[in-house]
Scaffold this motif. Sequence first.
Motif, PDB file in Angstrom:
ATOM      1  N   LEU A 133      -1.198   8.445 -11.155  1.00 29.71           N
ATOM      2  CA  LEU A 133      -2.232   7.918 -12.132  1.00 29.71           C
ATOM      3  C   LEU A 133      -3.572   8.518 -12.183  1.00 29.71           C
ATOM      4  O   LEU A 133      -4.052   8.952 -13.050  1.00 29.71           O
ATOM      5  N   GLY A 134      -4.119   8.578 -10.835  1.00 25.98           N
ATOM      6  CA  GLY A 134      -5.412   9.303 -10.555  1.00 25.98           C
ATOM      7  C   GLY A 134      -5.317  10.622 -11.215  1.00 25.98           C
ATOM      8  O   GLY A 134      -6.199  10.979 -11.778  1.00 25.98           O
ATOM      9  N   ARG A 150       2.765   1.574  -3.238  1.00 27.94           N
ATOM     10  CA  ARG A 150       1.805   1.843  -4.405  1.00 27.94           C
ATOM     11  C   ARG A 150       0.974   2.780  -4.378  1.00 27.94           C
ATOM     12  O   ARG A 150       0.404   3.581  -5.376  1.00 27.94           O
ATOM     13  N   ALA A 163      -4.536  -0.842 -12.629  1.00 29.83           N
ATOM     14  CA  ALA A 163      -4.556  -1.209 -11.114  1.00 29.83           C
ATOM     15  C   ALA A 163      -5.029  -2.463 -10.833  1.00 29.83           C
ATOM     16  O   ALA A 163      -4.619  -3.325  -9.972  1.00 29.83           O
ATOM     17  N   SER A 194      -0.235   5.409  -7.578  1.00 28.12           N
ATOM     18  CA  SER A 194      -1.590   5.344  -8.066  1.00 28.12           C
ATOM     19  C   SER A 194      -2.263   6.668  -7.770  1.00 28.12           C
ATOM     20  O   SER A 194      -3.086   7.201  -8.539  1.00 28.12           O
ATOM     21  N   ARG A 233      -5.126  -6.542 -10.957  1.00 26.41           N
ATOM     22  CA  ARG A 233      -4.051  -7.416 -11.042  1.00 26.41           C
ATOM     23  C   ARG A 233      -4.372  -8.600 -11.735  1.00 26.41           C
ATOM     24  O   ARG A 233      -3.369  -9.315 -12.419  1.00 26.41           O
ATOM     25  N   THR A 249       0.983  -1.331  -0.092  1.00 28.93           N
ATOM     26  CA  THR A 249      -0.006   0.234   0.011  1.00 28.93           C
ATOM     27  C   THR A 249       0.935   1.285  -0.039  1.00 28.93           C
ATOM     28  O   THR A 249       0.528   2.291  -0.718  1.00 28.93           O
ATOM     29  N   ALA A 297      -7.643   2.865 -16.068  1.00 20.46           N
ATOM     30  CA  ALA A 297      -7.320   2.542 -14.458  1.00 20.46           C
ATOM     31  C   ALA A 297      -7.261   1.379 -14.291  1.00 20.46           C
ATOM     32  O   ALA A 297      -6.546   0.686 -13.577  1.00 20.46           O
TER      33      ALA A 297
END
Lengths: 511, 498, 328, 100
Positions: free
Chosen positions: C108-109, C101, D24, C105, D26, C98, D20
Amino acid sequence: MTDLPTSPLPALLVGLPILMATLSLFFRTRGKALVGLVGCLLTAGLSFIAFAEVTRRGTLIHILGGWDPPLGILLRMDPLAAVFIGMTAAVGAFISLYAWWYFRAQESTGGAFPLFWPLWLFLWAGLNGLFLSNDLFNLFVTIEVIGISAVALAVLSGKVAALFAGLRYLLAAIAGSMAYLFGVALLYGSTGTLDIGLLGQALEPGPATTFALLVITLGLMIKTASFPFHFWLPPAHSSALAPVSALLSALVVKGTFYILLRLWTEVFGVSLTFAAGQLIGLAGAAAVIWGSWQAFMQTNLKLVVAHSSVAQLGYLLMIFPLLVLAPGVTAGSADWLSSAWTAGVYQVMAHAFAKSSFFLSAGIIIMALGHDRIESLRDLATRMPMTVMAMGLAGVSLIGLPPSGGFMAKWMLLKGIFLSGQWWWAPAVLAGSMLAAGYVFRILRLAFAPAAEKQTWRPVPVALQLVALLLALASFLIVFPADYLVQFLESSKIFGSGVETIVEGGGDGNY
Amino acid sequence: METTSILPLLILGSSFIPGILILTLREDQSALRSFLNLFGAVAKVSLVAWVFAGTMRGEEYAFLFRLAPELSFSLRVDQLGLFFASLSSVLWLVTTLYAIGYLEGGKNRRRFFAFFSFCVTAATGIALSGNVITFFIFYEFLTLSTYPLVVHSGTDHAVNAGRTYLWYTIGGGTVLFLGVVGLHVLAGPIYFGQTEMIASLVSEHPTQLTILFFLMLAGLGVKAAIFPLHGWLPISMVAPAPVSALLHAVAVVKAGAFGIIRLVYDVYGIDAAGQMNLLTPLAILAAFTILYGSVQALFQDDFKKRLAFSTVSQLSYIGLGAAIVGVLSTTGAIVHLVHQGIMKITMFFAAGNVAETYGYKKISELNGIGRRMPLTMGAFTIAVFGMIGLPPIAGFISKWYLGLGAVEAGSHWVVLVLLGSSALNAAYFLPILYRAWFCEPDHEAVPRRRTGRLETQVLLLIPVVITGLLSLAAGVFAAMAGSPLSIAREIAERLYLL
Amino acid sequence: MSVLIDIVLAILAVYLALQSLMAPRLSQSVFLFFAFGLALALTWIRLGAVDVGIAEAAIAAGFLGVLLIDALRDFSPAVSEKQEGADGTSADRSTKDTKSRLLPSLALGLGLGLFLLIAVEAIWHTPKGGGLTALSEAMLAESGVEHPVTAVLLNYRGYDTWLEIGVILMGLLAIFVAGGVEVYRKPRVLVRDPLLRQVILFFTPVLFLFGAFLLYYGKSGPGGAFQAAVLWGATGILLHLGGWPVFAVIPRWLRQLLLTLGLGFFLLLGFAFMAGGAALFEYPPAQAGVLILIVEALAALSIATALAAIFAYFNQMKDEPNEIESTT
Amino acid sequence: MEPYQIYGLASAVLFVIGIAGLFAARHFLKKIIATNIMGGGVFLCFVSFAQRDALAFADPVPHAMVITGIVVAVSSAAFALALTRRINQLTGEESFPNDK
């Protein structure tokens, strides 16, 4: 549009390989290979005939179904398409011959893989269709034909590594084509046409055009394995069978580059900005440095060669910034665009010949040794002088030393870089050359060293070595018709009249 | 402009085609291989002589092939190029003889002799290039064709030396490439001797031209082993003796030095170069390299390594001469191309003979070697005296002209450099002669090779004697027409007339 | 009011898509994706694209859904997204994951958010290009069919459709390559109930006839080769499940013929007219209607065969690779 | 608000969800589903433009293109599915091993 000479050749270039692929499905192992090989040679022959026809009569068209665009689809074989089709035919014919002997030699151990032949013929048809197509949606269908057949070929060996790499490749390819299609949707929505020529006339700058440029460029960059979307390429290309690796790196990634080139110059001309060109150039420069460095760090031959593809494709992206001048900048000489174009075409050809030769040589080494660890290549120069020669020549072309095709590409690229006043790209080109020398000679230097331990060298058919050597030689021979080729390409619409729109777009600089 | 002729192509082909043919032979076809090699070498010398005679009559030979717009492959015979071509072809013939003897019974001779031929092809190609791009093509070809020779033995040592060699030469080639493209973009295609183009640009783009000059100088300086780009040369000593001879005397370093002369006189032109003040840095760098190489040589015990640093030093005489404006110094620079070549090749042959016959590689082992190998060491002694600059040997002539030129140009400090260098030359060469002739042998030694009644194998002996005598002759007969000096003088005069 | 329906449909599609990716159980994912396909199909019909709606429901939701459901057998059912990380060691890795990442993330978001804004801006401000509605209507009389979508698919842009039939055949070959060998075996999931088998036997011809009707109806209304092909393919799948493994029974040449007929005939017909001086896939308007119907029928047959073959092949993938009952 | 604006918005959202998901998610199956959601978004964009430009009937060309697109997408997805199943069969993996 319709005043151009019509010819059945463009349609045959797509139809013939698919017909032969379909036919080959009715046969078993040997027959499939035979029908496949005949199909390949016929397609190559037809391609050369078509090439000659274009040199004689100029751009050829074929209006499919008899419906003029925008309702129908137009096949257009202009000099640029002819050069790509000719290159595909030359590389494809060599690789087909190699594949014939390669699979024959491994037939007894279950390595015949007869499905190679129909899939490769489909791939070839897809490539020809792509080079000829003048319709954005049809281009989508051809890149899907190419994508599926390329992935299927990549996983042909059935090895776990190849399957993983293939799945990654496939997912990236689907994402890339979907992004491309999104752009096509917007372009169609805003102009009501899919024909490249009509679009170029109808398209006006605006948010929809900019967004279409963005997603189409990104989608095609994914499929061309451009930095930073190159992640799928090294595993896929290195885990495939030798003839397949050669096809994938020599031809498949060039297809989407070709679309990118056409769309940037023929469709998006007016809406290009200096910044867009610089961004894509930056990706190219990063690919050159990063890919070369990665290639330098690998311990397996095929991985070196695969990472080198990432770098070599980077050079292709570096011609895009040269198409758009900075606001207020005038080029040092009128032929900067022609230099950039020639650089692109030569880089494509030189890389196709050199890289396929390199992969085929790697296949020969794997066949002889059973693996491709670089430190085991000791004594290779004594065992297989022809293969070392092939790798050496191909390597020289990749580095860009004279008088190879790679040299011609780098010469033209640097010339374009200086003429357009964008000198800041030069260090990346040179650093790429140096690093390429690094990874090429990292392989070759051990070839001259005496054998350290006893290694068993299985015999390899001489024909395979000969094909690899001839391909490497071809990457040098393409330099000789350069003068003729440049004139031929300049007779193309894309080469000449595209120039002004691009200059205007760059001059506006409204980013 | 000139009549097209395939003679320049034939000169290249006379070594290139045998090279290709040798690659297709089997390893054990040594007789055929030697025949091809010698045939090629003799053919090349004859062709060069033929062209030489023709040029004297005022004929011009050129070959042009258009590769792309503004990119032409051009071979053109001029006197300077022919001068270098003659040197390479004559010394190649000698070296081929030597190599056949030296490598007898060795491994991978097919590869060796093929690349040997390619190497000389590249050197003559450099000599006959008519424009910058053709020069660059052959310059890179030279790098590639020497690499397999440097790593020929395949030992880790050799492979590592090969890597160093490549980093230097490819790096240099890349920098040169940048300069060449830049020049091409700025001034269009540059044919040697057409200096008007650059001259017309001097007032407009002085900064760019200066940058490009130093880029190209750096690229050429690698092969010419100018400090600090000389690092590859001593390391490449691991190569077999004929290769060292090739690197130091015939092809590689000469290509660099020749390139510098071309760059200064035939590309930029002496006027433009002087106008932009490009030559002073070159002169200072060359002078420093002369002294630096000599000092380094003092501390080497390895025979070939001492010779290598001596090369670093001696070679910069050419750069120095090129950088001083004046017919006399230019004559000195050009004639030193040949003089250094024949003297240094004699030394490497001698070192090779000693190493091959008795296995001695260090200077401290050479006690009394002169008595065992009088002919070899005799030739070596001539070369040493020449290097030091004693009359009437070749080296004296070069230094004399360089000194005269320097005085003429008012650069008196150069004379000091020359004198200092001569003193250092004496300091590192004379101990070798002393050991060879005046010390008693430490122990009994048996030749490792079958030598017959001679001091060593006949094929090893003939070349060293020939080049030793040539070194002497070049000095003694310097005043005669047709001697290297007279030709060099003529070339220099023409360069200044243009 | 009608705008409300559109909004609800759009939200539904987005919600189902999101849920199918976030569902903790794999089977939920697959079923939600199936529902997403149906929602899209409704959307197509709402937007006046009935053909697309049928194709979506039949192929994208129906056929792909069946394949996905079949694939569920392979994977562990109870794996949730959080514990999925490759193998059993994922539990202790998750806390570290977590953290490592989080930043990517976030980036990415943000990137995707920005992308979404640009996309919406672009779509809303897409100038009205007008499309090809008028032109395709004007040419309809010459195309040989009355339904504009069929005219586009098989006449105006017949080349695309031909290549697409090629893609399906190639997809089948690719699946053979991926699966390792080209072998058909007896089905694994047999329907054992004799009554059910009779029902299947009864429904097979019905499905077949309905497919044929759709094919013919495609000339003038929604329907056509692809929709018919799915129905015919479904008969093959049903027969297969019912214990009549068609592909293990019919001779190889016939199988290959069925598979290649659509692509091959389409092309050969084109070549035949090309020999007469026409362009590829150019039909004389008088015969166009009949020719297109034949091409469609053969194409549908080939696509149906391919779909059924893909299913049959998928259905046996979990089996022992060595147990060969009918080789190629 | 025009329907094409609503569906255009939805199509962009679906496309982004697909991207996404591709990054994201997997599990192989979810990645395949994600690519199909991307495709759904693109097709929605096409069809909403067709509806916007409708005269007597909606623009048939995008409809035909979407049908082609759906078939192509399903072929790719089926191939990807075959690959995942084969990988699972050989290694037991359900996601890329080097996915963090």
